[in-house]
Design an enzyme around this catalytic site. Structure first.
Site, short mmCIF file in Angstrom:
data_model
loop_
_atom_site.label_atom_id
_atom_site.label_comp_id
_atom_site.label_asym_id
_atom_site.label_seq_id
_atom_site.Cartn_x
_atom_site.Cartn_y
_atom_site.Cartn_z
CE LYS A 236 16.91 5.97 -16.25
NZ LYS A 236 17.84 7.09 -15.90
CB CYS A 346 5.99 18.33 -19.32
SG CYS A 346 5.02 18.02 -17.82
#
Length: 545
Positions: A236, A346
């Site tokens: 996804k 991140c």
């Protein structure tokens, strides 16, 4: 995909050929970032002028907007679509098929059939490696078009995508192609007359959920090792950046990947993502995203079929500048560590700890560097910083900036939107930041540098580790003893010493604490996609044990 004349004009105008060749051959973002900084410094742009100009027309077309299931592009079962937006303007780029649980069921069924009955896991490892090598060649062939699509959908500078990220995607797939025929088990001795084999087998159908900040790099980090090990995949994409994965997935099939081995479902987390995480016929799950969503994903995986999960989550990485540092070099490195990719990284060095002896000078020079940072259309030559990904992230960053001001930090630079169109934010710097402030505790994921003061090594170690996160850290010092002390004391998954954001294919990446577990890249990533089976056979009158 044939490169348009517009694409050639942009590619030729980005930077001189000598710089381009260095960027293409290097495997580290650090070198690319530093070179790009030099390139932009040659011909500085006015950030105000950059904001007022009309957006450059992207030199690429959107050809794939449907779901990829069992080797075919298909509409979603519901017929629904969602809009993917240009972050430079907020305008619609394309309408993309919106997958949900029914589409995930179709994709998982295709992946299951491909794994149980198809040729991929039964194919020789050598032949699998040849397909991955051919795919890497196709990535290189279409580098510029893919980079343009990534820039259009994400907002990152074209230079960064074309000369850094897309070549790294090709490098990663070559790395995993090399591993495909070197995955093997063991023969182990037994205390009794038995022949013992330890087999390393593909785990089966893998669910993978990737983020929007590095769409294709995260595609490579996850798809590469899973395919090298012989698995099939349901992937996804992030709803903010669905376009580039569809293009490269098509190229992967052109390289010879059998139908059903890689299925790509575009959609939203609460629908498509949740369906993958909770699907009982998915054998393993890999997720990159926020810590809060990672907790939800892990719970869904546990409640469904106890599928193993690897998580690469958030961070609040310390960047430690010791008093023996070359301040000019330290300022540039800390700037890169935070502002790279619009701060949407991140592992960004978002807590800049600076020794008190050099603090004031560092802050002034950091301010000067931030004010020179070129913000504008990411397709334009010399632009260092494009827009944030979308309105939600844009507003979240501005909220944190407001929190910093109200919390008592000193706003040194930036602190507001850039221009009046799109999701651009001025490079922002806070000084006099304290550990308890919101901007020092939480992941902002934007171009906001918090500079904190420390007095000694023991103090900065304690404060650096006083975080729920443990993804990465940076250390800038000329003292080997100091570097050695910090590299062992900091509780993080990656430490860069006198460098930052080095992401070679062989270097494992992952976190401690609430930054997740499991490792991406390197040999350790293969373990995520393999089962271990022990086979014990009785031996009658063996000649030896």
């Amino acid at each position: 995909m044939n490169m348009s004349a517009a694409a050639r004009r942009i590619a030729s105008s980005i930077s001189c050929r000598s710089i381009s060749s260095v960027l293409r051959s290097s495997s580290s973002f650090m070198l690319r970032g530093r070179i790009a900084g030099v390139s932009s410094g040659i011909q500085r742009l006015s950030t105000a002028a950059a904001a007022l100009e009309e957006p450059i027309t992207p030199p690429v077309q959107v050809n794939y907007t449907k779901l990829l299931i069992n080797g075919q592009f298909v509409d979603s079962a519901s017929g629904k679509t969602f809009s993917t937006l240009d972050p430079r303007t907020g305008e619609v780029i394309a309408h993309v098929a919106e997958g949900d649980a029914e589409d995930v069921d179709r994709a998982v069924a295709a992946a299951r059939k491909a794994f149980d009955e198809g040729p991929w896991p039964k194919m020789s490892a050598y032949e699998r490696s040849r397909i991955l090598y051919r795919f890497a060649d196709l990535i290189e062939k279409h580098n510029d078009e893919i980079a343009a699509l990534e820039t259009w959908d994400n907002g990152k500078p074209y230079e960064q995508a074309a000369f850094g990220e897309i070549p790294m995607v090709a490098r990663l797939f070559r790395y995993y192609a090399g591993w495909a025929d070197k995955i093997h088990g063991l023969i182990v001795p037994a205390d009794t007359p038995h022949h013992v084999q330890v087999l390393h087998e593909p785990i089966g159908v893998v669910g993978q959920i990737i983020p929007w900040n590095f769409p294709l790099l995260m595609f490579a980090w996850k798809v590469g090792p899973a395919l090298a090990c012989g698995n099939s995949i349901v992937l996804k994409t992030a709803e903010q950046t669905p376009l580039s994965a569809l293009v490269v997935a098509k190229l992967l099939h052109e390289a010879g990947l059998p139908d059903g081995v890689l299925n790509v479902v575009s959609g939203y987390g609460p629908t498509a993502g949740a369906a993958i995480a909770s699907h009982v016929d998915v054998d393993k799950l890999a997720f990159t995203g926020s810590t809060s969503t990672g907790k939800i994903v892990q719970e869904m995986a546990a409640r469904s079929n106890l599928k193993p999960v690897t998580l690469e989550l958030g961070g609040k990485s310390p960047m430690i500048i010791m008093d023996d540092a070359d301040i000019d070099k330290a300022v540039e490195l800390a700037h890169f560590a935070l502002f790279f990719n619009q701060g949407q990284c991140c592992c960004a060095g978002s807590r800049t700890f600076v020794h008190e002896r050099i603090y004031d000078e560092f802050v002034e020079k950091a301010k000067a560097r931030a004010l020179k940072r070129v913000v504008g259309d990411p397709f334009k030559k010399g632009v260092e910083q494009g827009p944030q990904i979308d309105e939600e992230q844009f507003n979240k960053i501005l909220h944190f900036i407001k929190s910093g001001v109200e919390g008592g930090a000193t706003l040194v630079a930036g602190g507001e939107r850039h221009g009046d169109r799109g999701y651009f934010i001025k490079p922002t710097i806070f000084a006099d930041v304290k550990d308890g402030m919101e901007i020092a505790k939480h992941e902002i994921f934007g171009p906001v540098q918090s500079i904190l003061k420390f007095s000694d090594l023991k103090e900065v170690i304690k404060r650096s580790n006083a975080s729920q996160y443990g993804l990465a850290a940076g250390v800038f010092t000329q003292n080997l003893d100091t570097a050695n002390t910090l590299m062992r004391a900091l509780r993080v998954g990656t430490i860069w010493i006198n460098s930052f954001d080095i992401f070679d294919a062989a270097i494992p990446f992952g976190g401690y604490k609430m930054s997740g577990y499991g490792r991406e890249k390197g040999i350790d990533s293969l373990k995520n996609y393999l089962q271990i089976k022990s086979v014990v056979t009785h031996l009658k009158d063996p000649a030896w044990l």
